[in-house]
Design a protein around this motif. Structure first.
Motif, mmCIF file in Angstrom:
data_model
loop_
_atom_site.group_PDB
_atom_site.id
_atom_site.type_symbol
_atom_site.label_atom_id
_atom_site.label_comp_id
_atom_site.label_asym_id
_atom_site.label_seq_id
_atom_site.Cartn_x
_atom_site.Cartn_y
_atom_site.Cartn_z
ATOM 1 N N GLN A 50 0.894 -1.106 -0.127
ATOM 2 C CA GLN A 50 -0.079 -0.014 0.057
ATOM 3 C C GLN A 50 0.761 1.300 0.123
ATOM 4 O OE1 GLN A 50 -2.623 0.404 3.537
ATOM 5 N NE2 GLN A 50 -3.692 2.000 2.375
ATOM 6 N N GLY A 51 0.540 2.111 -0.957
ATOM 7 C CA GLY A 51 1.243 3.429 -0.932
ATOM 8 C C GLY A 51 2.474 3.577 -1.889
ATOM 9 N N ARG A 52 2.877 2.107 -2.243
ATOM 10 C CA ARG A 52 4.157 2.168 -3.221
ATOM 11 C C ARG A 52 3.772 2.168 -4.445
ATOM 12 N NH1 ARG A 52 8.016 -0.134 0.534
ATOM 13 N NH2 ARG A 52 8.142 1.378 2.306
ATOM 14 N N SER A 53 4.883 2.547 -5.434
ATOM 15 C CA SER A 53 4.501 2.843 -6.856
ATOM 16 C C SER A 53 5.840 2.268 -7.553
ATOM 17 C CB SER A 53 4.170 4.402 -7.203
ATOM 18 O OG SER A 53 5.150 5.036 -6.845
ATOM 19 N N TYR A 54 5.621 1.964 -8.643
ATOM 20 C CA TYR A 54 6.564 1.335 -9.673
ATOM 21 C C TYR A 54 6.485 2.292 -11.186
ATOM 22 C CZ TYR A 54 8.431 -3.100 -7.299
ATOM 23 O OH TYR A 54 8.975 -3.773 -6.492
ATOM 24 N N ILE A 55 7.614 2.554 -11.610
ATOM 25 C CA ILE A 55 7.500 2.785 -13.114
ATOM 26 C C ILE A 55 8.358 2.010 -13.648
ATOM 27 C CG2 ILE A 55 8.500 4.632 -14.644
ATOM 28 C CD1 ILE A 55 7.900 6.776 -12.467
ATOM 29 N N GLU A 56 7.862 1.332 -14.769
ATOM 30 C CA GLU A 56 8.229 0.500 -15.591
ATOM 31 C C GLU A 56 8.361 0.912 -17.025
ATOM 32 O OE1 GLU A 56 7.303 -3.658 -14.700
ATOM 33 O OE2 GLU A 56 6.708 -3.186 -12.740
ATOM 34 N N TRP A 57 9.607 0.756 -17.718
ATOM 35 C CA TRP A 57 9.407 1.447 -18.867
ATOM 36 C C TRP A 57 10.458 0.489 -19.740
ATOM 37 C CZ3 TRP A 57 13.358 5.450 -21.167
ATOM 38 C CH2 TRP A 57 13.103 5.880 -22.221
ATOM 39 N N ALA A 58 10.336 0.133 -21.025
ATOM 40 C CA ALA A 58 10.991 -0.630 -21.999
ATOM 41 C C ALA A 58 11.177 0.119 -23.268
ATOM 42 C CB ALA A 58 10.632 -2.248 -22.132
ATOM 43 N N PRO A 59 11.996 0.873 -23.558
ATOM 44 C CA PRO A 59 12.074 1.698 -24.729
ATOM 45 C C PRO A 59 12.412 1.118 -26.114
ATOM 46 C CG PRO A 59 14.012 2.028 -23.344
ATOM 47 C CD PRO A 59 13.226 1.409 -22.532
ATOM 48 N N LEU A 60 13.202 -0.346 -25.765
ATOM 49 C CA LEU A 60 13.525 -1.211 -26.907
ATOM 50 C C LEU A 60 12.357 -2.508 -26.513
ATOM 51 C CD1 LEU A 60 14.875 -2.434 -29.101
ATOM 52 C CD2 LEU A 60 16.563 -3.410 -27.389
ATOM 53 N N SER A 61 11.446 -2.558 -27.220
ATOM 54 C CA SER A 61 10.291 -3.721 -27.340
ATOM 55 C C SER A 61 10.108 -3.992 -28.904
ATOM 56 C CB SER A 61 9.131 -3.225 -26.516
ATOM 57 O OG SER A 61 9.318 -2.915 -25.196
ATOM 58 N N TYR A 62 11.177 -4.660 -29.400
ATOM 59 C CA TYR A 62 11.332 -4.810 -30.750
ATOM 60 C C TYR A 62 10.721 -6.106 -31.144
ATOM 61 C CZ TYR A 62 13.123 -5.772 -35.447
ATOM 62 O OH TYR A 62 13.287 -6.130 -36.970
ATOM 63 N N TYR A 81 0.494 1.353 -8.772
ATOM 64 C CA TYR A 81 0.308 1.927 -7.427
ATOM 65 C C TYR A 81 -0.493 1.094 -6.681
ATOM 66 C CZ TYR A 81 -0.924 5.196 -3.926
ATOM 67 O OH TYR A 81 -1.363 5.773 -2.512
ATOM 68 N N GLY A 82 0.168 0.936 -5.542
ATOM 69 C CA GLY A 82 -0.475 -0.068 -4.525
ATOM 70 C C GLY A 82 -1.709 0.715 -3.473
ATOM 71 N N ILE A 83 -2.898 0.370 -3.933
ATOM 72 C CA ILE A 83 -4.126 1.097 -3.205
ATOM 73 C C ILE A 83 -3.983 0.524 -2.084
ATOM 74 C CG2 ILE A 83 -6.612 1.562 -3.391
ATOM 75 C CD1 ILE A 83 -6.414 1.227 -6.219
ATOM 76 N N GLU A 88 -3.884 -3.333 -6.657
ATOM 77 C CA GLU A 88 -3.198 -2.411 -7.345
ATOM 78 C C GLU A 88 -3.672 -1.979 -8.716
ATOM 79 O OE1 GLU A 88 1.135 -4.216 -8.046
ATOM 80 O OE2 GLU A 88 0.759 -3.685 -10.017
ATOM 81 N N LEU A 89 -3.549 -0.391 -8.949
ATOM 82 C CA LEU A 89 -3.824 0.211 -9.713
ATOM 83 C C LEU A 89 -2.798 0.584 -10.888
ATOM 84 C CD1 LEU A 89 -6.380 2.022 -11.184
ATOM 85 C CD2 LEU A 89 -5.455 3.964 -9.993
ATOM 86 N N ARG A 90 -3.109 0.319 -12.202
ATOM 87 C CA ARG A 90 -2.026 0.311 -13.194
ATOM 88 C C ARG A 90 -2.557 1.107 -14.466
ATOM 89 N NH1 ARG A 90 0.692 -5.059 -12.563
ATOM 90 N NH2 ARG A 90 0.525 -5.418 -14.545
ATOM 91 N N ILE A 118 -5.538 -7.892 -8.449
ATOM 92 C CA ILE A 118 -5.918 -8.023 -6.986
ATOM 93 C C ILE A 118 -5.033 -9.547 -6.621
ATOM 94 C CG2 ILE A 118 -7.957 -8.700 -5.703
ATOM 95 C CD1 ILE A 118 -9.833 -7.175 -7.674
ATOM 96 N N HIS A 119 -4.406 -9.226 -5.677
ATOM 97 C CA HIS A 119 -3.818 -10.339 -5.056
ATOM 98 C C HIS A 119 -5.014 -11.193 -4.346
ATOM 99 C CE1 HIS A 119 -0.442 -12.868 -3.245
ATOM 100 N NE2 HIS A 119 -1.186 -12.861 -2.188
ATOM 101 N N LEU A 120 -4.999 -12.350 -4.752
ATOM 102 C CA LEU A 120 -6.053 -13.389 -3.953
ATOM 103 C C LEU A 120 -5.619 -14.095 -2.710
ATOM 104 C CD1 LEU A 120 -7.575 -14.460 -7.561
ATOM 105 C CD2 LEU A 120 -8.257 -12.903 -5.975
ATOM 106 N N TRP A 121 -4.294 -14.782 -3.039
ATOM 107 C CA TRP A 121 -3.759 -15.574 -2.078
ATOM 108 C C TRP A 121 -2.294 -15.984 -2.202
ATOM 109 C CZ3 TRP A 121 -7.826 -18.099 -4.839
ATOM 110 C CH2 TRP A 121 -7.429 -19.103 -5.964
ATOM 111 N N ASN A 122 -1.553 -16.129 -1.128
ATOM 112 C CA ASN A 122 -0.225 -16.488 -1.145
ATOM 113 C C ASN A 122 0.016 -17.934 -1.497
ATOM 114 O OD1 ASN A 122 0.447 -13.921 -0.399
ATOM 115 N ND2 ASN A 122 0.558 -14.604 1.836
ATOM 116 N N ASP A 123 1.043 -18.504 -2.000
ATOM 117 C CA ASP A 123 1.315 -19.890 -2.179
ATOM 118 C C ASP A 123 1.347 -20.659 -0.985
ATOM 119 O OD1 ASP A 123 4.226 -21.213 -1.619
ATOM 120 O OD2 ASP A 123 4.319 -18.886 -1.792
#
Length: 286
Positions: A50-62, A81-83, A88-90, A118-123
Motif C-alpha cells: 500500500q502506498g508504493r509505486s513502480y515505473i516500468e519502461w522498456a524503450p526497446l520492445s522490438y 500504485y498499491g491502493i 494495485e492500480l495500473r 488483485i492479489h487473491l492468496w499466497n502460495d
C-alpha cells in the motif's frame, strides 16, 4: 519476479485462506519486493505494498516481421500504485510505436490501458497451491488514430509456483478482446499488431476474444542477478497475437535497491509469431 518476497508462508494459518499479507515490507522501497511485471512475459501474482509505486519502461520492445505484420518497435510502459497491500492500480500501454511498413514507417502513440490487479492468496506449495492474482484491464481509444482498435477488455489469472527459494515458475492466462483484420489479397484473417493495418492490403473487420498463455521459469543466480526461460501462446499480455507461439531467454539485474534492468531475446516458433523479438528496459520503485 517474486523470488525472495513474500517468503513462502510459514504461519499456522494456511496461506491459501488469507486474502491479506501477514508479512510487512520494509520501510524503504525495494524493487525486488515484489519485482517488476515487465521483463519476462507473465505477470506476477503479487501486488505492490500500500502506498508504493513502480515505473516500468522498456524503450526497446522490438518485434520482427511475421506472416502478416511488419516489424515494429515500441516504448512499452507501466505505472503501478498499491491502493492496498492486495489491490494495485495500473496504467500502461505500448507507448510510442514505430511500425516499419514496406517503404514507409508509421509512428504514433498506442492507446492507453487502464489496469487493475488483485492479489487473491499466497502460495502453499506443499499442497501444490500457487500464489494467485486476478487482473482485468481495458485498452481505451486514447491514442493515435492509426493504432486504434476500439475499447478492448481483458481478463487474466496470474500464478506463481515458488518451488524452491531460488526457482519459481510464473504463468498468466486469459482472454482478451482484439480487433481482427483480413488480408484482401490472400483472404487470411489475422490479428494486426497494435491494430495497425497496411493500406490497400489489410482491412479491419470486427473484434474477437482470443486466448493467450504466458509462462516463465526463473532462477536466482546471485542476490542481484536472475535468469529466466519464457514463452507464450497467443501473444504477451498487452499484445495478443492470434495463435502465435514464441520462446526466449532473458535476465534481470538489480542495479540498486530501487532500480532494476531487464533484457530478453526471443524467437518465433510459427509464421504468426515475430521471427525475432527483444525487450530491454528499467524498473524503479518509489
Amino acid at each position: 519476479p517474486p523470488l525472495g518476497w513474500p517468503k513462502r508462508d510459514k504461519m499456522s494459518r494456511p496461506a491459501d485462506t488469507r486474502l491479506v499479507r501477514d508479512d510487512k515490507p520494509t520501510s524503504e522501497p525495494d524493487i525486488s519486493t515484489p519485482g517488476p511485471d515487465f521483463g519476462d512475459l507473465p505477470n506476477s501474482a503479487y501486488t505492490l505494498p500500500q502506498g508504493r509505486s513502480y515505473i516500468e519502461w522498456a524503450p526497446l520492445s522490438y518485434q520482427g516481421q511475421d506472416r502478416q505484420n511488419a516489424a515494429s518497435n515500441s516504448g512499452a510502459y507501466l505505472l503501478r500504485y498499491g491502493i492496498t497491500d492486495n489491490v494495485e492500480l495500473r496504467l500502461g500501454g505500448a507507448g510510442l510505436v514505430s511500425v516499419f511498413d514496406p517503404g514507409k514507417t508509421v509512428t504514433g502513440f498506442a492507446p492507453i490501458i487502464i489496469d487493475t490487479k488483485i492479489h487473491l492468496w499466497n502460495d502453499k506449495i506443499e499442497m501444490l497451491i500457487p500464489a494467485a492474482s486476478f487482473e482485468a484491464y481495458i485498452q481505451t481509444d486514447w491514442g493515435s488514430s492509426s493504432l486504434q482498435g476500439g475499447v478492448q477488455p481483458s481478463l487474466n489469472m496470474n500464478l506463481d509456483f515458488p518451488f524452491t527459494e531460488k526457482t519459481c515458475v510464473e504463468m498468466s492466462f486469459g482472454y482478451t478482446e482484439v480487433q481482427e483484420a483480413v488480408n484482401v489479397v490472400t483472404g487470411e484473417r489475422f490479428i494486426p499488431r497494435f491494430s495497425h493495418e497496411i493500406p490497400m492490403i489489410d482491412k479491419k473487420t470486427f473484434n474477437v476474444n482470443v486466448f493467450s498463455y504466458q509462462w516463465a521459469i526463473q532462477q536466482q543466480v546471485t542476490d542481484s542477478f536472475q535468469v529466466f526461460l519464457q514463452g507464450y501462446y497467443g501473444g504477451s499480455i498487452f499484445l495478443p497475437n492470434s495463435t502465435a507461439k514464441l520462446i526466449g531467454i532473458g535476465y534481470f539485474y538489480q542495479i540498486s535497491k530501487r532500480s532494476m534492468f531487464y533484457n530478453s531475446y526471443n524467437a518465433g516458433l510459427d509464421p504468426n509469431a515475430p521471427s525475432f523479438a527483444s525487450q530491454a528496459g528499467f524498473a524503479f520503485a518509489f
